[in-house]
Design an enzyme around this catalytic site. Sequence first.
Site, PDB file in Angstrom:
ATOM      1  N   HIS A  17       0.842  -1.203   0.000  1.00  0.00           N
ATOM      2  CA  HIS A  17       0.000   0.000   0.000  1.00  0.00           C
ATOM      3  C   HIS A  17       0.874   1.249   0.000  1.00  0.00           C
ATOM      4  O   HIS A  17       0.610   2.204  -0.738  1.00  0.00           O
ATOM      5  CB  HIS A  17      -0.885   0.052   1.255  1.00  0.00           C
ATOM      6  CG  HIS A  17      -1.933  -0.997   1.342  1.00  0.00           C
ATOM      7  ND1 HIS A  17      -2.073  -1.803   2.446  1.00  0.00           N
ATOM      8  CD2 HIS A  17      -2.902  -1.372   0.476  1.00  0.00           C
ATOM      9  CE1 HIS A  17      -3.099  -2.619   2.263  1.00  0.00           C
ATOM     10  NE2 HIS A  17      -3.611  -2.386   1.073  1.00  0.00           N
ATOM     11  N   LYS A  41     -16.287  -7.478   5.701  1.00  0.00           N
ATOM     12  CA  LYS A  41     -14.976  -8.126   5.719  1.00  0.00           C
ATOM     13  C   LYS A  41     -14.539  -8.529   7.123  1.00  0.00           C
ATOM     14  O   LYS A  41     -13.587  -9.274   7.277  1.00  0.00           O
ATOM     15  CB  LYS A  41     -13.909  -7.209   5.107  1.00  0.00           C
ATOM     16  CG  LYS A  41     -13.938  -7.178   3.598  1.00  0.00           C
ATOM     17  CD  LYS A  41     -12.686  -6.504   3.061  1.00  0.00           C
ATOM     18  CE  LYS A  41     -12.613  -6.580   1.548  1.00  0.00           C
ATOM     19  NZ  LYS A  41     -11.403  -5.930   1.035  1.00  0.00           N
ATOM     20  N   ARG A  95      -2.068  -6.000  -8.523  1.00  0.00           N
ATOM     21  CA  ARG A  95      -1.023  -6.975  -8.242  1.00  0.00           C
ATOM     22  C   ARG A  95      -1.007  -8.084  -9.283  1.00  0.00           C
ATOM     23  O   ARG A  95       0.041  -8.538  -9.684  1.00  0.00           O
ATOM     24  CB  ARG A  95      -1.239  -7.601  -6.860  1.00  0.00           C
ATOM     25  CG  ARG A  95      -1.049  -6.656  -5.714  1.00  0.00           C
ATOM     26  CD  ARG A  95      -1.401  -7.321  -4.432  1.00  0.00           C
ATOM     27  NE  ARG A  95      -2.821  -7.675  -4.473  1.00  0.00           N
ATOM     28  CZ  ARG A  95      -3.565  -7.919  -3.417  1.00  0.00           C
ATOM     29  NH1 ARG A  95      -3.048  -7.905  -2.229  1.00  0.00           N
ATOM     30  NH2 ARG A  95      -4.835  -8.210  -3.530  1.00  0.00           N
ATOM     31  N   SER A 133      -3.023  -7.828   2.683  1.00  0.00           N
ATOM     32  CA  SER A 133      -3.308  -7.690   4.119  1.00  0.00           C
ATOM     33  C   SER A 133      -3.830  -9.003   4.704  1.00  0.00           C
ATOM     34  O   SER A 133      -3.453  -9.393   5.808  1.00  0.00           O
ATOM     35  CB  SER A 133      -4.322  -6.583   4.362  1.00  0.00           C
ATOM     36  OG  SER A 133      -3.787  -5.335   4.024  1.00  0.00           O
TER      37      SER A 133
END
Length: 165
Positions: A17, A41, A95, A133
Amino acid sequence: MRVALYPGTFDPITIGHIDIIKRACVLVDRLVIGVAINRDKGPMFSLEERVAMVEAECAKLSEVTGTEIVAHPFENLLIHAAKDVGASMIVRGLRAVTDFEYEYQMVGMNRAMDDTVETVFLMADLKHQAIASKLVKEIARLDGDVTKFVTPEVKAKLYEKLGRG
């Protein structure tokens, strides 16, 4: 003034990030880090903790880059959050191909709702492409070393949260 919104859950903020934030600073005068509330989440860190981590990490970058960087919690549609903070650009980090497929759909929907906000994709640096993460939290939970994936300050908060502090 060029303003962009870089949204995410940041649970926790990783060096991946931070790499995207650093590179986005070259493009704008003000970068708003949109910290998504996203109750679905089930984040490890509270909204307040995530905002504090983002602010701490970005304060260092703001000094170095000269770009104003602020954290802004949001729970509404991304396109509405962009308008709320005066952003004409949404920054997204990519990514892998799987990221692109999701992001491609998101851009199409956002443009259908408001075609005045552009989305800019920044490719993650090769050495950061695997960092997520979710995986960082799993490594930490299973007693692994996350030193390569987060800053020392974030690592300490992760281990503290897991009772390893």
